[in-house]
Motif scaffolding. Structure first.
Motif, PDB file in Angstrom:
ATOM      1  N   ILE B 117       1.093  -1.081  -0.309  1.00 24.14           N
ATOM      2  CA  ILE B 117      -0.218   0.021   0.404  1.00 24.14           C
ATOM      3  C   ILE B 117       0.642   1.561  -0.641  1.00 24.14           C
ATOM      4  O   ILE B 117       0.372   2.356  -0.327  1.00 24.14           O
ATOM      5  N   ILE B 118       1.603   1.437   0.265  1.00 24.02           N
ATOM      6  CA  ILE B 118       2.516   2.916   0.579  1.00 24.02           C
ATOM      7  C   ILE B 118       3.548   2.423  -0.663  1.00 24.02           C
ATOM      8  O   ILE B 118       3.711   3.533  -1.525  1.00 24.02           O
ATOM      9  N   GLY B 120       1.526   2.402  -3.359  1.00 25.26           N
ATOM     10  CA  GLY B 120       0.561   2.778  -3.866  1.00 25.26           C
ATOM     11  C   GLY B 120       0.435   4.501  -3.377  1.00 25.26           C
ATOM     12  O   GLY B 120      -0.084   4.547  -4.371  1.00 25.26           O
ATOM     13  N   LEU B 121       0.268   4.577  -2.336  1.00 25.45           N
ATOM     14  CA  LEU B 121       1.340   6.036  -1.950  1.00 25.45           C
ATOM     15  C   LEU B 121       2.118   7.006  -3.592  1.00 25.45           C
ATOM     16  O   LEU B 121       1.898   8.006  -3.625  1.00 25.45           O
ATOM     17  N   LEU B 122       2.783   6.042  -2.827  1.00 21.61           N
ATOM     18  CA  LEU B 122       3.978   6.726  -3.559  1.00 21.61           C
ATOM     19  C   LEU B 122       3.749   6.906  -4.986  1.00 21.61           C
ATOM     20  O   LEU B 122       3.760   8.279  -5.734  1.00 21.61           O
ATOM     21  N   GLY B 123       2.895   5.690  -5.860  1.00 18.73           N
ATOM     22  CA  GLY B 123       2.476   6.115  -7.123  1.00 18.73           C
ATOM     23  C   GLY B 123       0.941   6.578  -7.400  1.00 18.73           C
ATOM     24  O   GLY B 123       1.214   8.152  -8.447  1.00 18.73           O
ATOM     25  N   LEU B 124       1.314   7.160  -6.023  1.00 22.30           N
ATOM     26  CA  LEU B 124      -0.402   7.903  -6.332  1.00 22.30           C
ATOM     27  C   LEU B 124       0.345   9.369  -6.191  1.00 22.30           C
ATOM     28  O   LEU B 124      -0.547   9.921  -7.499  1.00 22.30           O
ATOM     29  N   GLU B 125       0.984   9.676  -5.802  1.00 25.07           N
ATOM     30  CA  GLU B 125       1.982  11.806  -5.143  1.00 25.07           C
ATOM     31  C   GLU B 125       2.165  11.040  -6.939  1.00 25.07           C
ATOM     32  O   GLU B 125       2.376  11.925  -7.514  1.00 25.07           O
ATOM     33  N   ILE B 126       3.315  10.212  -6.968  1.00 25.17           N
ATOM     34  CA  ILE B 126       4.567  10.454  -8.898  1.00 25.17           C
ATOM     35  C   ILE B 126       3.466  10.798  -9.999  1.00 25.17           C
ATOM     36  O   ILE B 126       3.650  11.265 -11.127  1.00 25.17           O
ATOM     37  N   ALA B 210      -4.773  -3.627  -2.799  1.00 24.88           N
ATOM     38  CA  ALA B 210      -4.008  -2.703  -2.195  1.00 24.88           C
ATOM     39  C   ALA B 210      -3.852  -1.026  -3.180  1.00 24.88           C
ATOM     40  O   ALA B 210      -4.283  -0.212  -3.555  1.00 24.88           O
ATOM     41  N   PRO B 211      -2.382  -1.745  -3.180  1.00 25.57           N
ATOM     42  CA  PRO B 211      -2.144  -0.132  -4.392  1.00 25.57           C
ATOM     43  C   PRO B 211      -2.862   0.451  -5.572  1.00 25.57           C
ATOM     44  O   PRO B 211      -2.829   1.205  -5.894  1.00 25.57           O
TER      45      PRO B 211
END
Ligand SMILES: Nc1ncnc2c1ncn2[C@@H]1O[C@H](COP(=O)(O)OP(=O)(O)OP(=O)(O)O)[C@@H](O)[C@H]1O
Ligand SMILES: [Mg+2]
Lengths: 254, 285
Positions: B117-118, B120-126, B210-211
């Motif tokens: 999921i981390i 996922g958060l990275l992907g969301l931002e970048i 999740a991601p």
């Protein structure tokens, strides 16, 4: 000594693995189309020395040499020398047969393909010529496309010799080329060395005194990084000058 | 009782315990699979596979989900395969053993353990926000690529390490450069191993929900994606969505979709095992 042209020479050669002094002030000169045997107890630096002639030690971190290694009177450690050109001229055969996991044909022509030679007729010709030279042609001519790994150990080693001859070198370095082979294969390799001597300058490391006696014209005895004695093989085996040499060849140590 | 009797008894006891442990895992897995097959197998038919999702459970299908999964699989392969293999080759063959190399090495191993999921958060931002790819297949595939890159790098290095020194020596001694040696000897000899690693990594990516939820994959996608910039869903998200519905019929749908997802995963793993065996048979050093 007269001003003779030597094929290979080492002048005041020192070699180091990091802080370890592996070769100490070695001077030696080898004539063209002769076989020189390097003998000496394990760890005395035979392989290290042999590998300076085609700069195979270059990849070892912390390794460095001082002094000169001359091939046809040119310093091969000179900055202008290209290692790939050098290795076209100086072939090498290893202790354990190390065929590539490819076909017999691909093994033999690898060196040529690396040089960019693609023409099929040239490659095929080279393959036949070198396989004949290595006395392997009759055994493999019908299965050139089969995997080299399916050959016997002795055949594999002769394949490795053929492979090393493909780029038409003038020097052949052999590091205990028969030590992993059975007696019959060993005899074949020795016979081969005898034949190859007509065209190549050969340097062979061996632990087998009889073998050194059989195949070599000259013998160099190394002891803890030093070249102790270097002379005609017959002379060394009948009347060694140094007691260390004598002890070694009579089997008192090593 | 003599000492050797005692030892033998301990031996026996541990054997029984070991067998018990092995079976717990297998039995639980078997029970799960049997349960799912009993629930879902009869729901699988042609229309289930070719229908788009629907509010009516009996009309709903997994067309958009499995095409999304397929897209993700292909895009992730295209992105992660060359990157991961190149990085593995670089680290193993070229990088000097410096402090920096050491630091990189340890951190790549660490990255393989970061919760998905981390990523996922990275992907969301970048990818979604900075690169403005939106909630697209491409953003999802890039995110999953990040997730599996460490696995690919590590397995590539392992496979390359297994190629014996003597092969490289043989190649160098014939005048080959480092690159030629890598290209003509090391990579072909380790390709089976590398491919196995890549496929196993992909089979992990296929199961991730999740991601992709974090980067904005949708639960309800009434169309099959036709370009990398389309919005999408994947099988795990579709399954998750169906299992959270109260109606029993959707649970059946979920079981059926799980069977399809399991089939895809088993297929990928099967290919990996096959390649590994073939490699072992072909090359004996
Ligand atoms: N890569 C290396 N790094 C550090 N030291 C090395 C390395 N290779 C060899 N040496 C050391 O250099 C010395 C000479 O080694 P070398 O392999 O040349 O001996 P050798 O005469 O060929 O022995 P053998 O007969 O066992 O093959 C040995 O003391 C060895 O420990
Ligand atoms: Mg040696």
């Amino acid at each position: 000594m007269s001003k003779k042209e030597y094929k290979l020479e080492a002048k005041e050669l020192n070699a180091y693995y990091g802080g370890f002094h592996a070769l100490k002030g070695i001077n030696i000169a080898m004539e063209e189309k002769t076989v020189t045997a390097f003998i000496g107890p394990s760890g005395c630096g035979k392989s290290t020395f042999l590998r300076t002639f085609n700069r195979m030690n270059d990849y070892i971190e912390g390794f460095r040499v001082e002094g000169e290694i001359l091939l046809d009177s040119r310093d091969i450690y000179d900055k202008k020398v290209r290692v790939d050109e050098l290795r076209k001229e100086v072939g090498m055969v290893f202790q354990k047969p190390n065929p590539f996991p490819k076909s017999i044909f691909e093994n033999v022509v690898y060196g040529l393909k690396i040089q960019g030679i693609k023409k099929k007729s040239v490659l095929e010709e080279a393959a036949e010529r070198t396989l004949r030279q290595a006395a392997l042609w009759d055994e493999v001519k019908d299965k050139l496309q089969k995997s080299a790994l399916a050959l016997s150990g002795g055949q594999q080693q002769r394949l490795c010799i053929a492979r090393a001859l493909a780029s038409q070198p003038s020097v052949l370095l052999m590091d205990e080329p028969a030590s992993a082979l059975d007696p019959i294969s060993t005899a074949k390799v020795e016979e081969l060395i005898y034949e190859l001597k007509k065209e190549y300058t050969i340097v062979i490391v061996t632990h087998n005194m009889q073998q050194a006696g059989r195949v070599s014209d000259y013998t160099a005895f190394f002891y803890i990084g030093e070249l102790v004695e270097y002379s005609k093989t017959k002379a060394m085996f009948t009347s060694p000058k140094d007691t260390r040499t004598q002890n070694y060849i009579t089997g008192r140590f090593g | 009782m003599t000492n050797s009797d005692k030892n033998r008894l301990k031996d026996k006891a541990f054997q029984v315990f070991g067998i018990f442990c092995t079976f717990i895992g297998l039995v639980v897995l078997a029970v799960l699979i049997v349960k799912i097959i009993m629930e879902g197998a009869s729901r699988i038919d042609w229309s289930f596979i070719t229908s788009l999702p629907s509010r009516r459970a009996s009309r709903a299908g997994i067309y958009s989900a499995w095409t999304g999964t397929l897209w993700i699989l292909v895009l992730t392969t295209i992105i992660a395969f060359p990157l991961g293999v190149s990085a593995g080759v670089y680290l193993e063959e070229y990088a000097k053993k410096t402090r920096l190399a050491n630091f990189l090495e340890i951190n790549i191993a660490n990255l393989a353990g970061v919760p998905s999921i981390i990523y996922g958060l990275l992907g969301l931002e970048i990818f979604v926000r900075q690169m403005k790819l939106g909630n697209s297949l491409l953003a999802g595939a890039l995110t999953l690529s990040l997730l599996i890159l460490p696995i690919i790098i590590v397995t590539t290095r392992e496979a390359i390490k297994a190629v014996p020194r003597s092969i490289r020596d043989g190649s160098y001694a014939l005048g080959a450069s480092k690159w030629q040696t890598v290209w003509h000897q090391v990579l072909p000899a380790s390709f089976g191993g590398i491919l196995t690693g890549v496929i196993l990594a992909l089979s992990r990516a296929v199961g991730e929900a999740a991601p992709l939820i974090v980067v904005g994959a949708l639960a309800y996608v009434p169309f099959a994606p036709t370009s990398p910039l389309d919005e999408f869903t994947v099988l795990p998200i579709q399954i998750f969505n169906w299992t959270s519905r109260p109606q029993a019929a959707f649970l059946v749908n979920a079981s059926a979709a799980i069977i399809i997802l399991l089939l895809i995963t088993f297929l990928l793993n099967g290919i990996a095992v096959y390649l590994r065996n073939r490699q072992q048979k072909k090359i004996k050093w």
